[in-house]
Write a protein that holds these residues in place. Structure first.
Motif, PDB file in Angstrom:
ATOM      1  N   LEU A 164       0.809  -1.218   0.000  1.00 25.42           N
ATOM      2  CA  LEU A 164       0.000   0.000   0.000  1.00 25.42           C
ATOM      3  C   LEU A 164       0.843   1.269   0.000  1.00 25.42           C
ATOM      4  O   LEU A 164       0.309   2.371  -0.067  1.00 25.42           O
ATOM      5  N   LYS A 165       2.159   1.093   0.090  1.00 26.26           N
ATOM      6  CA  LYS A 165       3.078   2.218  -0.031  1.00 26.26           C
ATOM      7  C   LYS A 165       3.696   2.191  -1.430  1.00 26.26           C
ATOM      8  O   LYS A 165       3.633   1.184  -2.118  1.00 26.26           O
ATOM      9  N   PRO A 166       4.296   3.303  -1.876  1.00 25.62           N
ATOM     10  CA  PRO A 166       4.954   3.286  -3.201  1.00 25.62           C
ATOM     11  C   PRO A 166       6.270   2.523  -3.148  1.00 25.62           C
ATOM     12  O   PRO A 166       7.357   3.083  -3.261  1.00 25.62           O
ATOM     13  N   ASN A 167       6.160   1.205  -2.936  1.00 26.50           N
ATOM     14  CA  ASN A 167       7.322   0.340  -2.779  1.00 26.50           C
ATOM     15  C   ASN A 167       7.372  -0.627  -3.959  1.00 26.50           C
ATOM     16  O   ASN A 167       6.667  -1.640  -3.979  1.00 26.50           O
ATOM     17  N   GLY A 168       8.199  -0.303  -4.943  1.00 28.93           N
ATOM     18  CA  GLY A 168       8.286  -1.151  -6.122  1.00 28.93           C
ATOM     19  C   GLY A 168       8.928  -2.492  -5.852  1.00 28.93           C
ATOM     20  O   GLY A 168       8.654  -3.477  -6.550  1.00 28.93           O
ATOM     21  N   TYR A 169       9.778  -2.558  -4.824  1.00 27.91           N
ATOM     22  CA  TYR A 169      10.535  -3.782  -4.559  1.00 27.91           C
ATOM     23  C   TYR A 169       9.601  -4.946  -4.222  1.00 27.91           C
ATOM     24  O   TYR A 169       9.772  -6.059  -4.738  1.00 27.91           O
TER      25      TYR A 169
ATOM     26  N   ARG B  85      -1.616  -5.392  -8.671  1.00 31.63           N
ATOM     27  CA  ARG B  85      -1.708  -4.564  -9.887  1.00 31.63           C
ATOM     28  C   ARG B  85      -2.502  -3.295  -9.629  1.00 31.63           C
ATOM     29  O   ARG B  85      -2.290  -2.280 -10.284  1.00 31.63           O
ATOM     30  N   ARG B  86      -3.397  -3.358  -8.665  1.00 37.31           N
ATOM     31  CA  ARG B  86      -4.229  -2.197  -8.347  1.00 37.31           C
ATOM     32  C   ARG B  86      -3.587  -1.300  -7.297  1.00 37.31           C
ATOM     33  O   ARG B  86      -4.166  -0.292  -6.906  1.00 37.31           O
ATOM     34  N   CYS B  87      -2.389  -1.668  -6.856  1.00 39.54           N
ATOM     35  CA  CYS B  87      -1.663  -0.856  -5.874  1.00 39.54           C
ATOM     36  C   CYS B  87      -0.662   0.089  -6.531  1.00 39.54           C
ATOM     37  O   CYS B  87      -0.025   0.891  -5.840  1.00 39.54           O
ATOM     38  N   VAL B  88      -0.515   0.004  -7.835  1.00 40.84           N
ATOM     39  CA  VAL B  88       0.476   0.823  -8.534  1.00 40.84           C
ATOM     40  C   VAL B  88      -0.015   2.264  -8.647  1.00 40.84           C
ATOM     41  O   VAL B  88      -1.151   2.509  -9.069  1.00 40.84           O
ATOM     42  N   THR B  89       0.838   3.216  -8.286  1.00 41.74           N
ATOM     43  CA  THR B  89       0.507   4.637  -8.404  1.00 41.74           C
ATOM     44  C   THR B  89       1.655   5.383  -9.090  1.00 41.74           C
ATOM     45  O   THR B  89       2.747   4.842  -9.270  1.00 41.74           O
ATOM     46  N   ARG B  90       1.390   6.609  -9.430  1.00 38.20           N
ATOM     47  CA  ARG B  90       2.428   7.445 -10.059  1.00 38.20           C
ATOM     48  C   ARG B  90       3.620   7.646  -9.126  1.00 38.20           C
ATOM     49  O   ARG B  90       4.750   7.848  -9.581  1.00 38.20           O
TER      50      ARG B  90
ATOM     51  N   ALA C 141      -2.975   8.675  -8.319  1.00 42.13           N
ATOM     52  CA  ALA C 141      -2.103   9.247  -7.300  1.00 42.13           C
ATOM     53  C   ALA C 141      -2.123   8.431  -6.012  1.00 42.13           C
ATOM     54  O   ALA C 141      -1.181   8.505  -5.219  1.00 42.13           O
ATOM     55  N   LYS C 142      -3.160   7.640  -5.794  1.00 43.64           N
ATOM     56  CA  LYS C 142      -3.239   6.830  -4.583  1.00 43.64           C
ATOM     57  C   LYS C 142      -4.037   5.560  -4.850  1.00 43.64           C
ATOM     58  O   LYS C 142      -4.765   5.455  -5.848  1.00 43.64           O
ATOM     59  N   VAL C 143      -3.894   4.621  -3.947  1.00 46.47           N
ATOM     60  CA  VAL C 143      -4.597   3.350  -4.053  1.00 46.47           C
ATOM     61  C   VAL C 143      -6.049   3.537  -3.635  1.00 46.47           C
ATOM     62  O   VAL C 143      -6.342   4.215  -2.637  1.00 46.47           O
ATOM     63  N   GLU C 144      -6.973   2.939  -4.376  1.00 46.51           N
ATOM     64  CA  GLU C 144      -8.389   3.057  -4.044  1.00 46.51           C
ATOM     65  C   GLU C 144      -8.693   2.381  -2.707  1.00 46.51           C
ATOM     66  O   GLU C 144      -8.116   1.328  -2.393  1.00 46.51           O
ATOM     67  N   PRO C 145      -9.603   2.950  -1.912  1.00 50.73           N
ATOM     68  CA  PRO C 145      -9.942   2.351  -0.607  1.00 50.73           C
ATOM     69  C   PRO C 145     -10.425   0.908  -0.724  1.00 50.73           C
ATOM     70  O   PRO C 145     -10.195   0.101   0.183  1.00 50.73           O
ATOM     71  N   GLU C 146     -11.068   0.577  -1.852  1.00 54.51           N
ATOM     72  CA  GLU C 146     -11.580  -0.781  -2.033  1.00 54.51           C
ATOM     73  C   GLU C 146     -10.455  -1.820  -2.024  1.00 54.51           C
ATOM     74  O   GLU C 146     -10.649  -2.957  -1.590  1.00 54.51           O
ATOM     75  N   VAL C 147      -9.284  -1.430  -2.516  1.00 55.53           N
ATOM     76  CA  VAL C 147      -8.155  -2.355  -2.556  1.00 55.53           C
ATOM     77  C   VAL C 147      -7.716  -2.706  -1.142  1.00 55.53           C
ATOM     78  O   VAL C 147      -7.474  -3.871  -0.819  1.00 55.53           O
ATOM     79  N   GLU C 148      -7.617  -1.694  -0.288  1.00 62.63           N
ATOM     80  CA  GLU C 148      -7.227  -1.947   1.103  1.00 62.63           C
ATOM     81  C   GLU C 148      -8.259  -2.843   1.790  1.00 62.63           C
ATOM     82  O   GLU C 148      -7.904  -3.734   2.579  1.00 62.63           O
ATOM     83  N   GLU C 149      -9.529  -2.616   1.503  1.00 61.02           N
ATOM     84  CA  GLU C 149     -10.579  -3.448   2.088  1.00 61.02           C
ATOM     85  C   GLU C 149     -10.446  -4.902   1.636  1.00 61.02           C
ATOM     86  O   GLU C 149     -10.605  -5.833   2.440  1.00 61.02           O
ATOM     87  N   GLU C 150     -10.142  -5.108   0.353  1.00 58.76           N
ATOM     88  CA  GLU C 150      -9.998  -6.472  -0.158  1.00 58.76           C
ATOM     89  C   GLU C 150      -8.742  -7.144   0.399  1.00 58.76           C
ATOM     90  O   GLU C 150      -8.747  -8.343   0.679  1.00 58.76           O
TER      91      GLU C 150
END
Length: 253
Positions: A87-92, A117-122, A230-239
């Protein structure tokens, strides 16, 4: 794909059940030397009894070993910690999650990949900009300079560029270079693959510095114009939370 037996043994003997284990490092990036160690990364699942008890849970298992001359670096995170990193911008961690070099997998691994795949942000561009800058400093601290940090510098920049343009994680430098078409990268990879882990760099360092600056500028610009959110959708965190609860509850059955 068949891997050296010590990788399978490390999984078999792990302290906790695993969701997945994959190969990272130079083998994933496509420029492993004959003496390169194997980087095995993954996710383990702590039992609820350890998570709920007074003792601090073992969120990370990290061990180095040498078996029959093979160096193995094993690092796994508990699924909750790994999800937090996703959920952080951590590519590793996304590279580990999407690595095609899978040594062990489960159905939940596939589920986690889809969520990844849905956690990727700019802002994942910042991860790759920072990592490449660190590798460039490492290159300049070495005397003489080595091929490895230079390859890591370009690999991270090209991974970041590809991610900003496509939304897809690609960590293999040879694959990235089919699009980038930088002829010097093929030569550098061939030198590293045929040589040693600490292979010395030859050539004009000022040329590579100019390329480093150019690609850094391209990645900074790509971050500004990407269509990634710019950020991860709240639904992703819920899932992700729902998957975590299922995994903890399942292990109590």
């Amino acid at each position: 794909m068949n891997f050296p037996q010590p990788l399978y043994d490390a999984i078999q003997n792990h302290l906790y059940p695993l969701m997945f284990a994959s190969v990272s490092g130079a083998h994933l990036y496509g420029f492993a030397s004959p003496d390169s160690d194997w980087d095995l990364r993954g996710v383990h699942i702590l039992p609820a009894s350890e998570v709920l008890g007074l003792a601090l849970p073992r969120e990370t298992v990290d061990s180095d070993r040498v078996v029959d001359g093979l160096e193995l670096d094993l690092v796994t995170h508990d699924v909750r910690k790994f999800m937090g990193l996703m959920l952080k911008p951590n590519g590793y961690v996304l590279e580990q999650l999407h690595s095609p070099l899978v040594v062990f997998t489960t159905p939940e691994h596939a589920e986690l990949r889809e969520l990844g795949r849905r956690c990727v942000t700019r802002y994942h561009a910042h991860h790759y900009l920072g990592f490449s800058a660190g590798q460039w400093k490492l290159l300049n601290r070495d005397d003489p300079p080595r091929v490895k940090p230079l390859l890591y510098t370009f690999r991270t920049l090209l991974t970041g560029l590809y991610l900003m343009r496509t939304g897809v994680i690609e960590a293999n430098l040879a694959m990235l270079n089919t699009e980038a078409k930088l002829p010097y990268l093929d030569d550098l990879m061939a030198q590293k693959i045929a040589g040693r882990e600490k292979e010395t760099l030859t050539g004009d360092l000022s040329f590579y510095e100019a390329e480093f600056q150019r690609l850094t500028g391209e990645l900074e610009q790509a971050m500004e114009v990407t269509t990634l959110p710019a950020k991860v959708e709240p639904e992703v965190e819920e899932e992700l939370s729902g998957l975590l609860v299922r995994l903890r509850m399942r292990d109590q059955g």
